[in-house]
Write an enzyme that holds these catalytic residues in place. Structure first.
Site, short mmCIF file in Angstrom:
data_model
loop_
_atom_site.label_atom_id
_atom_site.label_comp_id
_atom_site.label_asym_id
_atom_site.label_seq_id
_atom_site.Cartn_x
_atom_site.Cartn_y
_atom_site.Cartn_z
N GLY A 40 2.06 2.46 10.81
CA GLY A 40 3.29 3.71 10.56
C GLY A 40 3.84 3.84 12.04
O GLY A 40 4.48 4.99 11.98
N HIS B 105 -9.74 1.72 4.35
CA HIS B 105 -8.48 1.65 5.05
C HIS B 105 -8.63 2.82 6.32
O HIS B 105 -9.39 3.53 6.19
CB HIS B 105 -7.11 2.25 4.27
N GLU C 204 -6.12 -4.48 10.32
CA GLU C 204 -4.98 -3.55 10.68
C GLU C 204 -5.11 -2.61 11.96
O GLU C 204 -5.85 -1.80 11.89
CB GLU C 204 -4.84 -2.62 9.59
N ASN D 141 0.76 -1.03 -0.15
CA ASN D 141 -0.03 -0.05 0.00
C ASN D 141 0.93 1.17 -0.20
O ASN D 141 1.50 1.81 0.95
CB ASN D 141 -1.01 -0.07 1.40
N TRP D 142 1.06 1.66 -1.16
CA TRP D 142 2.08 3.15 -1.34
C TRP D 142 1.51 4.14 -0.52
O TRP D 142 2.25 5.22 -0.54
CB TRP D 142 2.36 3.35 -2.68
N LYS D 143 0.16 4.27 -0.38
CA LYS D 143 -0.66 5.38 0.28
C LYS D 143 -0.24 6.76 -0.82
O LYS D 143 -0.04 6.32 -2.15
CB LYS D 143 -0.15 5.68 1.72
N GLY E 265 2.60 -1.06 4.28
CA GLY E 265 2.70 0.50 4.14
C GLY E 265 4.37 0.99 3.78
O GLY E 265 4.83 0.40 2.94
N GLY E 266 4.86 1.28 4.79
CA GLY E 266 6.15 1.96 4.83
C GLY E 266 7.21 1.09 4.09
O GLY E 266 7.88 1.43 3.07
N GLU F 266 -7.16 5.12 7.34
CA GLU F 266 -6.89 6.71 7.22
C GLU F 266 -8.14 7.13 6.11
O GLU F 266 -8.45 8.27 6.44
CB GLU F 266 -5.74 6.53 5.91
P1 PGA Z 1 2.52 0.41 7.53
O1 PGA Z 1 1.12 0.64 6.87
O2 PGA Z 1 3.00 -1.05 7.04
O3 PGA Z 1 3.28 1.80 7.38
O4 PGA Z 1 2.29 0.37 9.09
C1 PGA Z 1 0.18 -0.48 6.97
C2 PGA Z 1 -1.15 0.05 6.20
O5 PGA Z 1 -1.49 1.37 6.61
O6 PGA Z 1 -1.74 -0.31 5.51
#
Ligand code: PGA
Length: 253
Positions: free
Chosen positions: A175, A97, A169, A9-11, A236-237, A99
């Protein structure tokens, strides 16, 4: 056998050129993946076609959108419909998600509408759920995620539910570098599966891939993915680093 999935997930990160470079580097590793493995790149909308072309000849590599709108079409300036994603043959779409839930006020009901639209086209939804820190501290995380499933998924037919990938999650792990322990991950994944089993039966529940997300890294992926009810990760990261994400793909069971 249930699909084991490494999903990036590049966001809202990387320029187009950086995205191309990252994909090229990961794909250059020629990682051998098994028939029940899938690698998915959740990239920003403007990069979907580019990314799709890069994996076009690779088996079990797919491209995902990170969101879609909950209306079919019309006067919704700036939004992207499921039909648009279908028309460029996008395979998956992340929805719900945390976010999106937090910054864009996405409700369980809105997500149920997105699910219906996606399943109507054959795009695989990656449905995210997970609790905030306050809920974890109160010890009511099981009830919290159960409600998320009930309100967004439980109107689906058995046939449609089987097409959904779930990503658990915990918000406190996203993050933050604070990963759930393998015990915490296994416990809540088993709970999610039991909630599905209660409604749809054991056989259906056993077919659903449930990914873990929240600070999955190259050095903890193997341990997390070894939990019997953890079927890979939404990352993500660490998905923004070619070496790290390649290691995470290799950690699939
Ligand atoms: P993260 O993000 O690996 O940076 O914790 C995961 C996500 O939000 O899908």
């Amino acid at each position: 056998m249930r699909k084991q999935i490494a999903a990036a997930n590049w966001k809202m990160n990387l320029t187009y050129q950086q995205g191309q470079e990252l994909l090229d580097k990961i794909l250059a590793e020629n990682i051998e993946i098994k028939v029940h493995h899938e690698v998915i790149f959740g990239v920003p909308f403007p990069y979907l076609i580019m990314a799709k072309e890069k994996v076009a000849n690779l088996k079990n590599y797919h491209i995902s959108a990170q969101n879609c709108y909950n209306k079919k079409s019309g006067a919704y300036t700036g939004e992207v419909s499921v039909e648009m994603l279908e028309s460029i043959k996008i395979h998956h779409c992340i929805i719900g998600h945390s976010e999106r839930r937090e910054y864009f006020a996405e409700s369980n009901l809105m997500l149920s509408e997105k699910l219906d639209l996606l399943l109507g086209t054959g795009i695989t939804p990656i449905f995210c759920c997970g609790e905030p820190l306050s809920i974890r501290e109160a010890g009511t995380q099981n009830e919290f995620v159960e409600k998320q499933l009930q309100e967004s998924l439980f109107h689906l037919s058995e046939e449609d539910l089987k097409k959904v990938v779930i990503a658990y999650e915990p918000i406190w792990a996203i993050g933050t570098g604070k990963t759930a322990t393998t015990e915490q991950a296994q416990e809540i994944h088993a709970h999610l599966r039991s909630v599905l089993a209660k409604k749809y039966g054991e056989d259906v529940a056993n077919e659903i891939s449930i990914l873990y997300g929240g600070s999955v890294k190259a050095n903890n992926a193997k341990e997390l993915f070894s939990c019997p009810d953890v079927d890979g990760g939404l990352v993500g990261g660490a998905s923004l680093d070619a070496v790290d994400f390649a290691e995470i793909i290799k950690a699939l069971q």
